[in-house]
Design a protein around this motif. Structure first.
Motif, PDB file in Angstrom:
ATOM      1  N   ALA A  34     -11.613   0.926  -1.860  1.00  0.00           N
ATOM      2  CA  ALA A  34     -11.636   2.280  -2.427  1.00  0.00           C
ATOM      3  C   ALA A  34     -10.725   3.230  -1.665  1.00  0.00           C
ATOM      4  CB  ALA A  34     -13.066   2.815  -2.428  1.00  0.00           C
ATOM      5  N   LEU A  35     -10.589   3.013  -0.369  1.00  0.00           N
ATOM      6  CA  LEU A  35      -9.763   3.891   0.465  1.00  0.00           C
ATOM      7  C   LEU A  35      -8.335   3.376   0.634  1.00  0.00           C
ATOM      8  CD1 LEU A  35     -12.407   4.667   3.242  1.00  0.00           C
ATOM      9  CD2 LEU A  35     -11.667   6.197   1.420  1.00  0.00           C
ATOM     10  N   ASP A  36      -8.008   2.269  -0.052  1.00  0.00           N
ATOM     11  CA  ASP A  36      -6.656   1.691   0.004  1.00  0.00           C
ATOM     12  C   ASP A  36      -6.255   1.322   1.425  1.00  0.00           C
ATOM     13  OD1 ASP A  36      -6.198   1.909  -2.762  1.00  0.00           O
ATOM     14  OD2 ASP A  36      -5.590   4.010  -2.544  1.00  0.00           O
ATOM     15  N   LEU A  37      -7.196   0.762   2.176  1.00  0.00           N
ATOM     16  CA  LEU A  37      -6.892   0.346   3.537  1.00  0.00           C
ATOM     17  C   LEU A  37      -6.262  -1.040   3.526  1.00  0.00           C
ATOM     18  CD1 LEU A  37     -10.141   1.485   5.418  1.00  0.00           C
ATOM     19  CD2 LEU A  37      -7.948   2.678   5.248  1.00  0.00           C
ATOM     20  N   THR A  38      -5.136  -1.182   4.192  1.00  0.00           N
ATOM     21  CA  THR A  38      -4.441  -2.461   4.272  1.00  0.00           C
ATOM     22  C   THR A  38      -4.976  -3.270   5.457  1.00  0.00           C
ATOM     23  OG1 THR A  38      -2.701  -1.595   5.700  1.00  0.00           O
ATOM     24  CG2 THR A  38      -2.395  -1.344   3.313  1.00  0.00           C
ATOM     25  N   GLU A  39      -4.462  -4.499   5.594  1.00  0.00           N
ATOM     26  CA  GLU A  39      -4.865  -5.343   6.713  1.00  0.00           C
ATOM     27  C   GLU A  39      -4.465  -4.715   8.049  1.00  0.00           C
ATOM     28  OE1 GLU A  39      -6.533  -8.245   7.042  1.00  0.00           O
ATOM     29  OE2 GLU A  39      -7.080  -8.161   4.925  1.00  0.00           O
ATOM     30  N   SER A  40      -3.344  -3.996   8.052  1.00  0.00           N
ATOM     31  CA  SER A  40      -2.936  -3.343   9.299  1.00  0.00           C
ATOM     32  C   SER A  40      -3.805  -2.121   9.603  1.00  0.00           C
ATOM     33  CB  SER A  40      -1.455  -2.930   9.225  1.00  0.00           C
ATOM     34  OG  SER A  40      -1.251  -2.029   8.147  1.00  0.00           O
ATOM     35  N   ASP A  41      -4.299  -1.446   8.555  1.00  0.00           N
ATOM     36  CA  ASP A  41      -5.194  -0.302   8.768  1.00  0.00           C
ATOM     37  C   ASP A  41      -6.568  -0.760   9.245  1.00  0.00           C
ATOM     38  OD1 ASP A  41      -3.238   1.463   7.839  1.00  0.00           O
ATOM     39  OD2 ASP A  41      -3.891   1.233   5.751  1.00  0.00           O
ATOM     40  N   LEU A  42      -7.024  -1.895   8.715  1.00  0.00           N
ATOM     41  CA  LEU A  42      -8.361  -2.398   9.030  1.00  0.00           C
ATOM     42  C   LEU A  42      -8.265  -3.913   9.177  1.00  0.00           C
ATOM     43  CD1 LEU A  42     -11.347  -1.415   9.314  1.00  0.00           C
ATOM     44  CD2 LEU A  42     -11.666  -2.113   6.934  1.00  0.00           C
ATOM     45  N   THR A  43      -8.185  -4.392  10.396  1.00  0.00           N
ATOM     46  CA  THR A  43      -8.018  -5.816  10.660  1.00  0.00           C
ATOM     47  C   THR A  43      -9.325  -6.559  10.421  1.00  0.00           C
ATOM     48  OG1 THR A  43      -8.629  -5.638  12.996  1.00  0.00           O
ATOM     49  CG2 THR A  43      -6.315  -5.232  12.427  1.00  0.00           C
ATOM     50  N   PRO A  44      -9.269  -7.886  10.279  1.00  0.00           N
ATOM     51  CA  PRO A  44     -10.515  -8.665  10.126  1.00  0.00           C
ATOM     52  C   PRO A  44     -11.491  -8.447  11.271  1.00  0.00           C
ATOM     53  CG  PRO A  44      -8.621 -10.006   9.527  1.00  0.00           C
ATOM     54  CD  PRO A  44      -8.072  -8.728  10.084  1.00  0.00           C
ATOM     55  N   ASP A  45     -10.977  -8.316  12.487  1.00  0.00           N
ATOM     56  CA  ASP A  45     -11.870  -8.053  13.626  1.00  0.00           C
ATOM     57  C   ASP A  45     -12.569  -6.711  13.472  1.00  0.00           C
ATOM     58  OD1 ASP A  45     -11.252 -10.456  14.785  1.00  0.00           O
ATOM     59  OD2 ASP A  45      -9.739  -9.620  16.152  1.00  0.00           O
ATOM     60  N   ASP A  46     -11.831  -5.705  12.970  1.00  0.00           N
ATOM     61  CA  ASP A  46     -12.434  -4.392  12.741  1.00  0.00           C
ATOM     62  C   ASP A  46     -13.527  -4.486  11.683  1.00  0.00           C
ATOM     63  OD1 ASP A  46     -10.781  -3.169  14.576  1.00  0.00           O
ATOM     64  OD2 ASP A  46      -9.225  -2.729  13.092  1.00  0.00           O
ATOM     65  N   ARG A  47     -13.259  -5.232  10.615  1.00  0.00           N
ATOM     66  CA  ARG A  47     -14.260  -5.393   9.545  1.00  0.00           C
ATOM     67  C   ARG A  47     -15.526  -6.044  10.090  1.00  0.00           C
ATOM     68  NH1 ARG A  47     -11.718  -5.575   3.988  1.00  0.00           N
ATOM     69  NH2 ARG A  47      -9.552  -4.938   4.304  1.00  0.00           N
ATOM     70  N   LEU A  48     -15.347  -7.087  10.901  1.00  0.00           N
ATOM     71  CA  LEU A  48     -16.504  -7.772  11.476  1.00  0.00           C
ATOM     72  C   LEU A  48     -17.283  -6.851  12.402  1.00  0.00           C
ATOM     73  CD1 LEU A  48     -18.141 -10.348  11.910  1.00  0.00           C
ATOM     74  CD2 LEU A  48     -16.506 -10.995  13.706  1.00  0.00           C
ATOM     75  N   SER A  49     -16.548  -6.046  13.201  1.00  0.00           N
ATOM     76  CA  SER A  49     -17.217  -5.125  14.127  1.00  0.00           C
ATOM     77  C   SER A  49     -18.042  -4.090  13.374  1.00  0.00           C
ATOM     78  CB  SER A  49     -16.168  -4.434  15.007  1.00  0.00           C
ATOM     79  OG  SER A  49     -16.776  -3.498  15.863  1.00  0.00           O
ATOM     80  N   LEU A  50     -17.495  -3.539  12.286  1.00  0.00           N
ATOM     81  CA  LEU A  50     -18.235  -2.548  11.508  1.00  0.00           C
ATOM     82  C   LEU A  50     -19.422  -3.175  10.795  1.00  0.00           C
ATOM     83  CD1 LEU A  50     -15.223  -0.529  10.038  1.00  0.00           C
ATOM     84  CD2 LEU A  50     -16.858   0.255  11.760  1.00  0.00           C
ATOM     85  N   ALA A  51     -19.244  -4.407  10.293  1.00  0.00           N
ATOM     86  CA  ALA A  51     -20.359  -5.088   9.641  1.00  0.00           C
ATOM     87  C   ALA A  51     -21.486  -5.350  10.638  1.00  0.00           C
ATOM     88  CB  ALA A  51     -19.878  -6.395   9.016  1.00  0.00           C
ATOM     89  N   ASN A  52     -21.134  -5.749  11.852  1.00  0.00           N
ATOM     90  CA  ASN A  52     -22.152  -5.970  12.886  1.00  0.00           C
ATOM     91  C   ASN A  52     -22.861  -4.672  13.252  1.00  0.00           C
ATOM     92  OD1 ASN A  52     -21.688  -8.727  13.071  1.00  0.00           O
ATOM     93  ND2 ASN A  52     -20.165  -8.520  14.712  1.00  0.00           N
ATOM     94  N   ALA A  53     -22.108  -3.574  13.215  1.00  0.00           N
ATOM     95  CA  ALA A  53     -22.735  -2.276  13.505  1.00  0.00           C
ATOM     96  C   ALA A  53     -23.786  -1.942  12.447  1.00  0.00           C
ATOM     97  CB  ALA A  53     -21.670  -1.192  13.546  1.00  0.00           C
ATOM     98  N   ILE A  54     -23.479  -2.219  11.181  1.00  0.00           N
ATOM     99  CA  ILE A  54     -24.452  -1.971  10.115  1.00  0.00           C
ATOM    100  C   ILE A  54     -25.685  -2.838  10.329  1.00  0.00           C
ATOM    101  CG2 ILE A  54     -24.877  -2.250   7.637  1.00  0.00           C
ATOM    102  CD1 ILE A  54     -21.980  -1.446   7.170  1.00  0.00           C
TER     103      ILE A  54
END
Length: 326
Positions: A34-54
């Motif tokens: 929805a926010l048009d974030l690319t892989e460079s804006d949000l890396t897989p490690d970042d996605r995993l970190s945010l998911a773990n935070a949730i």
């Protein structure tokens, strides 16, 4: 931020209605899309970190805030002018651009706002009627009115200056020098033997004592055994004047006990922008580079003393000054 505020700020037509019920990874992926974030804006490690935070119990709205902060700056905003880059609240250090656009069609509201911010009070009836009359007839511009209000604040005993990011017009260049202009006469301004503009904050003069810039706030100058007796806290602050754009060199020569600490800071825009910051332990002699940009206004030196033993409560500042390098 509440979900209602989120709906007002962000169009949710690309998100499903049950987005906040999705598993953590799916929730992150949906918002990234929805926010048009690319892989460079949000890396897989970042996605995993945010998911773990949730999964760890972090509020999902806070995660949305973190995702929104990763959006790239739109190209139309990337080349913002220096005027638009200013974020400091209007106050007695008056950037003209922060005032003249307020309540464009209501001079009375503009005057109340300017007096409130610069003088800390409402205009008197005579002040309001006179300035409003001159504005209506076109005798004074709003910029000229702000300068007059700064002068009134100074007559009230307040420290107030005005400045602008716009180049001086030819007519303004012919005006009498205005001491309330922050670009005029930085603290202890002089020109050294190499022709460089120089601002002296503190300098020890042999057989005389210390020369201290006139626009600096300081602790009382109490001399013990030829040294300045100091207390924890701010030793010097000021001058909140504007310097020419470019590189400046901050020259420091200080003598203090070997374990004593003090902070040296150069800030702008009432402390919002830090241009240089360093903590010194013991005596020091050296030079730091300070890059002053067009949007850096009301530049201020801050010297802060750390807690120290009573026998170490002294300082001998031989030289604190800035010289223009380019």
């Amino acid at each position: 931020m509440t979900i209602a505020e989120l709906h007002r700020q962000q169009p949710l037509n690309v998100l499903s209605k049950d987005v906040f019920s999705l598993p953590a990874e799916s929730f992150i992926d949906a918002w990234a899309k929805a926010l048009d974030l690319t892989e460079s804006d949000l890396t897989p490690d970042d996605r995993l970190s945010l998911a773990n935070a949730i999964r760890g119990g972090t509020n999902r709205l806070r995660v949305v805030d973190a995702l929104k902060a990763r959006r790239p700056i739109p190209p139309s905003l990337n080349g913002r002018s220096g005027v638009q880059a200013l974020r400091r609240e209007p106050d007695q250090f008056a950037m003209l651009e922060n005032f003249v656009r307020f309540a464009h069609d209501d001079d009375a509201a503009f005057l109340r706002f300017a007096f409130s911010r610069i003088c800390g009070r409402d205009p008197t009836s005579a002040e309001r009627l006179g300035l409003e009359f001159d504005l209506r007839r076109g005798v004074l511009t709003r910029a000229a009115v702000v300068k007059k209000i700064v002068a009134i604040a100074r007559r009230d005993g307040q420290m107030a200056y005005w400045d602008t990011l716009l180049p001086d017009s030819e007519s303004e260049a012919r005006e009498t020098v205005d001491s309330s202009n922050a670009s005029i006469t930085p603290s202890g301004l002089l020109v050294n033997v190499d022709g460089q503009a120089m601002a002296v904050f503190v300098r020890e003069v042999e057989n005389v004592g210390w020369m201290i810039g006139p626009d600096l706030l300081r602790q009382p100058l109490q001399i013990t055994d030829g040294n300045w007796s100091v207390q924890p806290g701010w030793l010097l602050t000021g001058p909140k004047r504007s310097f020419s754009e470019g590189n400046w060199l901050l020259d420091l020569e200080l003598i203090q006990p070997p374990t004593a600490k003090l902070d040296i800071e150069i800030v702008a825009n009432s402390g919002i922008d830090f241009l240089q910051a360093i903590t010194l332990v013991g005596s020091f002699s050296g030079t730091l580079c300070v890059n002053i940009k067009r949007e850096h206004r009301f530049v201020e030196l801050r010297v802060r003393i750390h807690e120290r033993d009573p026998e170490d409560s002294w300082l001998r500042p031989r030289n604190i000054s800035m010289r223009q390098a380019s």
